[in-house]
Scaffold this active site. Structure first.
Site, mmCIF file in Angstrom:
data_model
loop_
_atom_site.group_PDB
_atom_site.id
_atom_site.type_symbol
_atom_site.label_atom_id
_atom_site.label_comp_id
_atom_site.label_asym_id
_atom_site.label_seq_id
_atom_site.Cartn_x
_atom_site.Cartn_y
_atom_site.Cartn_z
ATOM 1 N N SER A 65 0.383 112.953 -7.723
ATOM 2 C CA SER A 65 1.128 111.863 -7.094
ATOM 3 C C SER A 65 1.751 110.996 -8.166
ATOM 4 O O SER A 65 1.645 111.283 -9.351
ATOM 5 C CB SER A 65 0.199 111.029 -6.229
ATOM 6 O OG SER A 65 -0.697 110.321 -7.060
ATOM 7 N N LYS A 66 2.392 109.946 -7.701
ATOM 8 C CA LYS A 66 3.124 109.081 -8.636
ATOM 9 C C LYS A 66 2.254 108.521 -9.753
ATOM 10 O O LYS A 66 2.728 108.247 -10.835
ATOM 11 C CB LYS A 66 3.794 107.919 -7.902
ATOM 12 C CG LYS A 66 4.947 108.327 -7.051
ATOM 13 C CD LYS A 66 4.617 108.177 -5.581
ATOM 14 C CE LYS A 66 4.596 109.517 -4.900
ATOM 15 N NZ LYS A 66 3.610 109.720 -3.863
#
Length: 471
Positions: free
Chosen positions: A241-242
């Site tokens: 994820s980010k």
RNA sequence: GCCCCCGUCGUCUAGCCAGGUUAGGACACCGCCCUUUCAAGGCGGCGGCAUGGGUUCAAGUCCCGUCGGGGGCGCCA
């Protein structure tokens, strides 16, 4: 005929996981001479956006995953989903639900079961009066699927047999109270209408599959085959994820990653052709692709490997192709200048491609060959611009001025002779020359640089260095 | 909490389905060679079958437990 689809929701950038799903679908379609359909699942009004749709299309084009049909937008097919939901209600396979989100949340809390709580079917057992009352109040209503008893199984092409007890599945919503379909409804209707034969998607969808199979059955349709790809993890083994840094594929493009490197990297996460090779062309990947060779375990996203693949692919590229890829990384002014002498630029690219990690670097390096007033880099001066450098260059300038013919061989022997004459090592002339010609600490073999720049340019650059650099 | 899946060097993986390999390759890392620099290339090194038990003449490969990791349980997709 094999027909697959990639169906992103335009609620964010195309991230590496999505790109990998798209790639595997594309590879499977091409390998089996099938069709690859692109469908945009924009049924979440709040979170979807037109810009994101376009960006996703762009990212797919960059990766060269061309689609055969679409893009279809689900937001333009709402009538289809509504009709099917109504049909299921008429047939008693689904029912209207007047419960609001808040009411459900309340009951969930009160039950004490937390996430294990399933919808309690209150609206399935509504009396005629209660229903009338809700209708008179014009309460918004959703349509819920009536999950039958029993067991739902399917044979996943990657994971094998998956089976779920229907009692673990709640009566999920098909049509939201705002009239928009949920994912389960739209995906089943569209996959059926579009005659999708294989659904290849991320493993996070594995437990959506039984719900959808139930829907296929209720609608009297034959379900497609399913294949769930292992999820890509970050270095900490959590779902990518980010927080692991950049995960949007276009961000990698901007960093100078070539699409072929991206594709090879993604293709070889949880899949391997089982050969002793590092990378393949798109065609070679298609030839070798097979779902049977996809592993079940979750791979970790490794930037080092991507970077390395990229550098290897760049150095293996033909200058013509590399030129096309570098274009976006060149300033307009530089690009124009390069256009005027393409053949020469290709020679330069052949020199620099071997030691460039990414396209940005190729662009920066190329620029130094095209313009004379580049910046001398600090680290280059520190390392190679020592006292005495100037004196050596001054003498070299004289030698080169008189040198005919002027090429790599003659330039080298001329320099070596001079070094011997002066009683110094050739390196003590070579390094200052490198600084003078390119202003960098490292470069391709310097006499190749000398030759490609040509006599006039070499003389001018040495003169500039003698003028501008300290003693 | 409940249900399910996965587990070979730090990472990507070959080998597992059809037990017998000095467990192979690649990235990263470390040396050496090549060399005007940096890469590339060549050579070498480091490092792994999560763990316990079982089946078997023989287990990374088959079975079970444990541990570790992941996923799912929305009027999100």
């Amino acid at each position: 005929m094999v027909k697959v689809r990639f169906a992103p929701s335009p609620t964010g950038h195309l991230h590496v996981g999505g790109a990998r799903t798209a790639l595997f679908n594309w590879l499977f379609a091409r390998k089996n001479s099938g069709k690859f359909v692109l469908r945009i699942e924009d049924t979440d009004l709040q979170r979807s956006s037109q810009e994101m749709s376009f960006e996703i299309l762009n990212a797919l084009r960059w990766l060269r995953l061309e689609w055969d049909e679409g893009p279809f937008y689900q937001s333009k097919r709402l009538h289809l989903y509504r009709r099917m939901a109504e049909r299921l209600v008429e047939e008693g396979k689904a029912y209207y639900c007047y419960c609001t989100k808040e009411e459900i949340e309340e009951r969930r809390k009160a039950s004490g079961k937390g996430r294990a709580w399933k919808y309690d079917r209150r609206c399935l057992h509504l009396t005629e009066e209660e229903r009338k009352k809700f209708e008179e109040e014009a309460r918004p209503k959703a349509i819920r699927f009536l999950v039958p008893e029993g067991m739902t199984e399917f044979e996943d092409l990657i994971l094998g047999k998956v089976s779920v007890k229907n009692q673990d599945i709640e009566d999920f919503v098909l049509l939201k109270s705002d009239g928009y379909p949920t994912y389960h409804l739209s995906v089943v209707v569209d996959d059926h209408l579009m005659k999708i034969t294989h659904v290849i998607r991320g493993a996070d969808h594995i437990y959506n599959t039984p719900k959808q199979i139930l829907l296929y059955k209720a609608l009297g349709w034959e379900p497609p085959l399913f294949a769930h790809l292992p999820l890509i993890l970050g270095p900490d083994r959590k779902k990518l994820s980010k927080r692991h840094g950049e995960t949007s594929v276009l961000a990698f493009k901007q960093k100078g990653i070539t699409s072929l490197a991206m594709v090879n990297f993604l293709a070889q996460l949880s899949w391997s052709p089982g050969e002793d090779r590092d990378f393949y062309t798109m065609e070679e990947l298609v030839e070798r692709f097979s779902l049977e060779k996809v592993k079940k375990s979750n791979p970790v996203f490794d930037l080092d490997k991507l970077a390395w693949l990229n550098s290897r692919i760049i150095s293996s590229m033909k200058p013509e192709d590399l030129w096309e890829e570098v274009l976006p990384f060149l300033e307009e002014k530089i690009r124009k200048r390069a256009e005027e002498r393409k053949e020469w630029v290709f020679r330069v690219l052949n020199l620099i491609k071997e030691r460039s990690r990414d396209l940005r670097e190729v662009g920066e390096k190329l620029e130094r060959y095209l313009v004379r007033d580049f910046q001398y880099k600090e680290d280059a001066l520190k390392k190679h611009w020592k006292p005495g450098a100037k004196e050596g260059l001054r003498r070299l300038l004289e030698e080169y001025r008189a040198l005919e013919p002027f090429n790599a061989q003659t330039a080298e022997s001329s320099l070596r002779n001079l070094a011997e004459e002066m009683g110094v090592k050739a390196a003590s002339l070579i390094h200052p020359l490198r600084v003078a010609l390119l202003g960098e600490r490292v470069s391709p073999p310097i006499f190749d640089v000398v030759e490609v720049l040509g006599k006039d340019e070499v003389l001018l650059r040495i003169e500039r260095a003698l003028e501008e650099l300290p003693d």
